[in-house]
Motif scaffolding. Structure first.
Motif, mmCIF file in Angstrom:
data_model
loop_
_atom_site.group_PDB
_atom_site.id
_atom_site.type_symbol
_atom_site.label_atom_id
_atom_site.label_comp_id
_atom_site.label_asym_id
_atom_site.label_seq_id
_atom_site.Cartn_x
_atom_site.Cartn_y
_atom_site.Cartn_z
ATOM 1 N N PHE A 23 0.861 -1.195 0.000
ATOM 2 C CA PHE A 23 0.000 0.000 0.000
ATOM 3 C C PHE A 23 0.889 1.233 0.000
ATOM 4 O O PHE A 23 2.062 1.177 0.368
ATOM 5 C CB PHE A 23 -0.955 0.016 1.207
ATOM 6 C CG PHE A 23 -0.293 -0.046 2.558
ATOM 7 C CD1 PHE A 23 0.255 1.097 3.145
ATOM 8 C CD2 PHE A 23 -0.226 -1.246 3.256
ATOM 9 C CE1 PHE A 23 0.858 1.034 4.393
ATOM 10 C CE2 PHE A 23 0.380 -1.318 4.513
ATOM 11 C CZ PHE A 23 0.925 -0.172 5.072
ATOM 12 N N GLY A 40 -11.718 -3.447 4.701
ATOM 13 C CA GLY A 40 -10.961 -3.656 3.468
ATOM 14 C C GLY A 40 -10.810 -5.134 3.195
ATOM 15 O O GLY A 40 -10.929 -5.955 4.097
ATOM 16 N N GLU A 41 -10.528 -5.433 1.917
ATOM 17 C CA GLU A 41 -10.397 -6.831 1.507
ATOM 18 C C GLU A 41 -9.282 -7.535 2.280
ATOM 19 O O GLU A 41 -8.355 -6.887 2.763
ATOM 20 C CB GLU A 41 -10.027 -6.890 0.017
ATOM 21 C CG GLU A 41 -10.966 -6.151 -0.918
ATOM 22 C CD GLU A 41 -12.342 -6.784 -0.956
ATOM 23 O OE1 GLU A 41 -12.406 -8.020 -1.073
ATOM 24 O OE2 GLU A 41 -13.345 -6.060 -0.852
ATOM 25 N N VAL A 44 -5.039 -6.758 1.958
ATOM 26 C CA VAL A 44 -4.664 -5.391 1.559
ATOM 27 C C VAL A 44 -3.631 -4.778 2.501
ATOM 28 O O VAL A 44 -3.054 -3.736 2.186
ATOM 29 C CB VAL A 44 -5.880 -4.429 1.471
ATOM 30 C CG1 VAL A 44 -6.785 -4.818 0.316
ATOM 31 C CG2 VAL A 44 -6.627 -4.342 2.778
ATOM 32 N N LYS A 46 -4.076 -4.605 6.232
ATOM 33 C CA LYS A 46 -4.629 -4.016 7.467
ATOM 34 C C LYS A 46 -3.826 -4.442 8.690
ATOM 35 O O LYS A 46 -3.473 -3.621 9.539
ATOM 36 C CB LYS A 46 -6.113 -4.406 7.627
ATOM 37 C CG LYS A 46 -6.983 -4.013 6.446
ATOM 38 C CD LYS A 46 -8.433 -4.413 6.626
ATOM 39 C CE LYS A 46 -8.663 -5.913 6.795
ATOM 40 N NZ LYS A 46 -8.289 -6.719 5.614
ATOM 41 N N ARG A 215 -12.270 2.950 4.489
ATOM 42 C CA ARG A 215 -11.908 1.801 3.671
ATOM 43 C C ARG A 215 -10.412 1.873 3.397
ATOM 44 O O ARG A 215 -9.889 2.934 3.081
ATOM 45 C CB ARG A 215 -12.706 1.860 2.370
ATOM 46 C CG ARG A 215 -12.450 0.689 1.512
ATOM 47 C CD ARG A 215 -13.392 0.568 0.334
ATOM 48 N NE ARG A 215 -12.956 -0.592 -0.417
ATOM 49 C CZ ARG A 215 -13.201 -1.843 -0.037
ATOM 50 N NH1 ARG A 215 -13.938 -2.074 1.027
ATOM 51 N NH2 ARG A 215 -12.725 -2.867 -0.723
ATOM 52 N N ASP A 217 -7.140 0.352 1.233
ATOM 53 C CA ASP A 217 -6.667 -0.484 0.130
ATOM 54 C C ASP A 217 -5.269 0.000 -0.288
ATOM 55 O O ASP A 217 -4.653 0.778 0.443
ATOM 56 C CB ASP A 217 -7.671 -0.501 -1.040
ATOM 57 C CG ASP A 217 -7.859 0.875 -1.674
ATOM 58 O OD1 ASP A 217 -6.986 1.750 -1.506
ATOM 59 O OD2 ASP A 217 -8.893 1.071 -2.335
#
Ligand SMILES: Nc1ncnc2c1ncn2[C@@H]1O[C@H](COP(=O)(O)OP(=O)(O)O)[C@@H](O)[C@H]1O
Ligand SMILES: [Mg+2]
Length: 224
Positions: A23, A40-41, A44, A46, A215, A217
């Protein structure tokens, strides 16, 4: 209000493929008592981001300040002390210490910070009662269900009244009722003890407890 935590264009390369970025441009201002949900997916970054905030991992670019202090300038020992005193971390995989009982796991941040011993038992008992794990205080982590381990991890993250709680999917193993207990405890840590909470969650219901939702990403944060 002065920010508790400021992230300025943090970036991390992919651990397995350093030519690529996991990221970039993660920027965020967290005020004391903020309760922020990060969604978030999977994959990604987190958990990686929470590790970076806690000083367990390092960013490849960008800057961070915590309580007005530039984190990049601190060495590992200083980061450890800062994390120990001012942060509470609910790890996604719990990371309970297998050689310690449930009670000792919960009390660990209290002891490491050498907080007043006479208040420790009361604080541990109160949290265990709130979280419905009082009957397991003498047990070993391996004797617990996933949901019980998760609640022990939550108790350990808040016991020493940190100013920042980093909670990585802290309701992922819980039924709806236990999830509600954990989320109300996190909210109270903000309202009554002045903590800021960063809650990583996949659950829209859990995110609904936060003051704001973001969010995350590869391009950083966006408001939801
Ligand atoms: N120690 C590591 N070594 C190699 N790859 C890693 C490591 N930690 C995380 N990753 C990779 O980095 C990416 C982000 O992981 P993670 O931060 O756990 O994401 P999230 O918590 O959003 O699901 C994933 O692709 C993961 O496989
Ligand atoms: Mg994760």
């Amino acid at each position: 209000m002065t920010a508790l935590l400021v992230l300025n264009n943090l970036a991390k390369r992919l651990p397995g493929d350093p030519q690529r970025w996991l990221f970039r441009d993660a920027s965020l201002n967290i005020a004391p008592t903020d309760f922020v949900a990060i969604m978030g997916e999977s994959g990604v970054g987190k958990s990686t981001l929470l590790n970076i905030i806690a000083g367990l991992d390092r960013p490849d670019a960008g800057h961070m300040t915590f309580q007005g202090q530039a984190l990049d300038t601190l060495d590992d020992d200083a980061r450890t002390l800062l994390r120990r005193r001012h942060m509470g971390f609910v790890f996604q995989a719990f990371h309970l210490i297998p050689q310690l009982t449930v009670e000792e796991n919960i009390a660990l941040p209290w002891r490491l910070n050498a907080l007043p011993r006479r208040e420790m038992q009361q604080r541990v008992n109160l949290l265990a009662k709130r979280l419905g794990i009082s009957g397991h205080l003498a047990a070993w982590p391996r004797e617990l269900s996933g949901g019980e381990m998760q609640r022990v991890a939550v108790a350990r993250a808040v016991v020493h009244r940190p100013s920042l709680i980093l909670a990585d999917e802290p309701t992922g193993s819980l039924d709806a009722e236990s999830a509600k207990t954990v989320l109300s405890l996190l909210r109270e840590a903000g309202e009554e003890e002045g903590a800021a909470v960063l809650l990583v969650t996949h659950s829209v219901t859990a995110a609904g407890w936060a003051q704001r939702r973001l969010r995350f990403d590869a391009q950083g944060f966006r408001s939801l």
